[in-house]
Enzyme design. Structure first.
Site, PDB file in Angstrom:
ATOM      1  N   CYS A  46     -13.249  66.178  49.402  1.00 58.99           N
ATOM      2  CA  CYS A  46     -11.869  66.394  49.848  1.00 58.99           C
ATOM      3  C   CYS A  46     -11.948  66.900  51.277  1.00 58.99           C
ATOM      4  O   CYS A  46     -12.499  67.979  51.524  1.00 58.99           O
ATOM      5  CB  CYS A  46     -11.162  67.391  48.945  1.00 58.99           C
ATOM      6  N   CYS A  88      -3.709  64.312  53.072  1.00 60.14           N
ATOM      7  CA  CYS A  88      -4.959  63.905  52.427  1.00 60.14           C
ATOM      8  C   CYS A  88      -5.951  63.558  53.522  1.00 60.14           C
ATOM      9  O   CYS A  88      -5.769  62.584  54.258  1.00 60.14           O
ATOM     10  CB  CYS A  88      -4.718  62.719  51.503  1.00 60.14           C
TER      11      CYS A  88
END
Length: 295
Positions: free
Chosen positions: A88, A232
């Protein structure tokens, strides 16, 4: 065996709106997936003391090893559905910010399931090395029917390019990301047979249709969150990587990508690892209650 309620400390950080609860990996949490599901819920999860958003996009369990130079942090991201994400980008940037707040260092090596990533802190910007984007079908991964990359092919009615930037993304370039009902179109693509492990679904549109170098707007439906997030990082890198692969841009200079939560700067060189840069904010600290086995 009886059980006991145990209080554990957490810190909440966000990177351009992508928010995480951070817990020291040494804390006793018998079921990390259950904890993430409970406290990340946007309706019933952890509440913000200042009226901010309830819940989070995931829980980062972090182990700091400061005997190394630069210091290392082992990062495990557990998502709201209980799954573990290999990588991530914004989570890694929040991890570096947490490490800086712990020991004051401006450089870290972050160990993720997608590999070790270098992080650098300079003023208000945290830059994370993201690895080299992969289009190879075995690395995305794609189903065995694909002998080559999936580049601007139709998947469940959306024209997508598949790339792995730590996790798989299906990137679709559209005229305006706000004209697409992402929550309606994304689930079918996210679960399409062509993606045996699923995929994040990322939309991108040019900031200036007359100037491709001006960058892109971005919206992402995240696998594991099972909904749209405000930012994101792996998706932002996927947008630039896919834009280069499809000939929309050619530059190896920083490219601006703007998700709903802020602005990120992405570099995807012709060879070597991409980088993701942007701000991180520490929101607040608190305690969570977990059930642990008693004697």
């Amino acid at each position: 065996m009886r059980t006991l309620q145990h209080a554990i400390s957490f810190k909440k950080y966000h990177g351009t709106g992508n928010d995480f609860l951070i817990i020291d990996a040494a804390e006793p949490v018998p079921d990390r997936g259950a904890l993430a599901g409970k406290y990340c819920d946007r309706e019933t999860g952890i509440d913000s003391p200042d009226g901010g958003r309830r819940g989070a996009d995931g829980v980062l369990f972090l182990g700091l090893e400061d005997r190394f130079t630069p210091p290392r942090i082992v990062m495990t991201l557990v998502q709201p559905d209980g799954s573990v994400a290999a990588m991530c980008g914004n989570g890694a940037r929040c991890t570096a910010a947490w490490g800086h707040d712990q020991i004051g260092a401006d450089e870290f090596m972050i160990d993720t399931q997608a590999g070790t990533r270098h992080a650098q802190i300079e003023d208000e910007t945290i830059t994370i090395e993201m690895g080299e984007p992969a289009f190879d079908p075995s690395r995305v991964p794609l189903s065995t029917e694909y002998n080559g990359p999936l580049i601007e092919d139709d998947v469940e009615g959306l024209t997508v390019t598949a790339v792995n930037t730590g996790v798989p993304h299906a990137v679709a370039f559209v005229a305006d990301v706000d004209d697409v009902d992402l929550t309606a179109v994304a689930p079918a693509v996210r679960h399409a047979d062509v993606f045996p492990r699923g995929a994040n679904v990322t939309l991108a549109s040019p900031i200036d249709s007359d100037d491709p170098t001006a960058g892109f707007r971005q919206r992402t439906f995240e696998r594991g969150v099972e909904g749209e997030t405000r930012s994101c990082g792996t998706g932002a890198v996927a947008v630039v990587a896919a834009a280069k692969r499809t000939g929309r841009i050619e530059t190896a200079d920083p490219v601006t990508v703007t998700p709903p939560g802020g602005t990120l700067e992405i570099v995807v060189p012709d060879r070597g690892p991409a980088t993701l840069a942007g701000p991180v904010a520490h929101e607040f600290d608190g305690e969570l209650s977990v059930v642990v086995p008693g004697e």
